[in-house]
Design a protein around this motif. Sequence first.
Motif, PDB file in Angstrom:
ATOM      1  N   ASN A  71      63.380  92.061  24.920  1.00  0.00           N
ATOM      2  CA  ASN A  71      64.169  92.338  23.719  1.00  0.00           C
ATOM      3  C   ASN A  71      65.652  92.444  24.069  1.00  0.00           C
ATOM      4  O   ASN A  71      66.509  92.280  23.202  1.00  0.00           O
ATOM      5  N   HIS A  78      63.463  93.224  18.487  1.00  0.00           N
ATOM      6  CA  HIS A  78      62.289  94.057  18.789  1.00  0.00           C
ATOM      7  C   HIS A  78      61.364  94.231  17.594  1.00  0.00           C
ATOM      8  O   HIS A  78      60.154  94.254  17.739  1.00  0.00           O
ATOM      9  N   GLU A  89      66.649  97.517  23.469  1.00  0.00           N
ATOM     10  CA  GLU A  89      67.401  96.348  23.025  1.00  0.00           C
ATOM     11  C   GLU A  89      68.901  96.606  22.997  1.00  0.00           C
ATOM     12  O   GLU A  89      69.703  95.727  23.320  1.00  0.00           O
TER      13      GLU A  89
END
Length: 487
Positions: A71, A78, A89
């Motif tokens: 991610n 995500h 992320e």
Amino acid sequence: MMKRMKYILLIGAVGLFTNACNKVLDVEAKGSYTSGNYWRNESDAVDGISGIYTLFLKEDYLGFVEYTYDNCSDDQYHAGDHPEDDLIEKFTFDASNPSLKLPWKWKYETINRADNALIYIPKITNIDPDVKNRCLGEAYFLRAFAYWRLALVYGEVPLVSEADVLAGNYNNPKSSVDSVHAQIESDLLKAADLLPEAYSAGRVNKGSAWGLLAKLYLYEDNLDKAIEFGTKVTTNTNYALAPTYAANFVAATSNNSEMLLNVQTTDGWGYSDFTTYHGPREWGGWNFFQPVKGLVDEFEAGDPRKDVCIMKPGDQIDIGTGIATYTASLSTTGYHYGKFTNWKSSGGLNYSLKYPLLRSADIYLVVAEAKIRKSGAGAGDAEINAIRKRASASLTPVSGAGMTALMHERRVELCGENERHQDLMRWDRAGLVNIVSIYGQPKLGSDGQVIEAARTFTKPRNYYFPLPQSEIDRSKGVLIQNSNYTN
């Protein structure tokens, strides 16, 4: 937060093992087994190795959590409803993040089970020599794979050897990245010597060891060795590319010669959450890991891999009970990964799809990258074109391809396979890309809307994740946090 599905795995090998920070335990299973009375014969050896493979099914390991690290890349959002994934992320996580803690246990469980196999299988006399060698080769490979994932994610980590197991030493300090890489190399070289060239589906072979060695050497910038061992894969028909790209992502054909390592799932047994996480919620999935517009736009016109990889607005999708139209409303980004979702004719997701951990296609591109970086543009054309021709004969062959073409090919060929973030960090370290600039661009959805704002990648801090704080606390001062996370 979604209640994660739980499952029970019945394996031939009884549980002789726990994670690397605790003493190996003897547990009751189908009688009373200990390390002293379990490893008696060939059946025990084979079942003991099978017990290592089953860990790949764990949701908190390769069933889900390991894929949250990608991610961080520029390829996917995500999505889902796990707040810890959002922090990963955004690079705003800390050492208590569950996604950093949970897989640690299963990687060291893999190492511990492999250590026990390497201790006790050599002592078995009632076993065919070829089977003994194969089992030892699998143990070496599987231990190396666990260390490989640990090194990629955390950098410096503890090593736990057979001698440590025998001495009861489990609370070990970190070893340097070079030392961990040396252990991986040693294990893979032994595995390559012991394993057969071909073996049953889902089991590792010489090509698996050669392929992971090639990747290890590429990450070390040992280009000659990456080419040497990668070429052992690309020139061996046992590891030939599947006839079509799609064959790798259809349940009926996802076991094939290209799969150097994949996760063996069977509908009704050997359940993995992987497919569920990738599917649209309305069609039985959980709506995580959604591709973004930048990845979708990377595919060339006429590249059939796009339709295999990506579900996009207007696509007609066979969901088993009928044909459904994919709409942007099914996801946050307007896309899903199609390559990881199959449906049964009776309806429901098909869990017999085997998902890849290492494919020959990856190794073709490892060799191409090493050749380009060593000898210049054009040196990797043959390997890149092999991948492109397999995708479609209508794709224009490359000529004089440099790193830009190589990067493109890896991005589309391996999308969603947990490679992009690591690729970008490797290329950034080599001065080939500017990862800060790449991650400083927002992620967009199918209509061009901003899904994830610009993020800040901090060098060298974000080249590795922090060690789980719970493991540091458990070690009582033996395990030291990565230096970039101590301030």
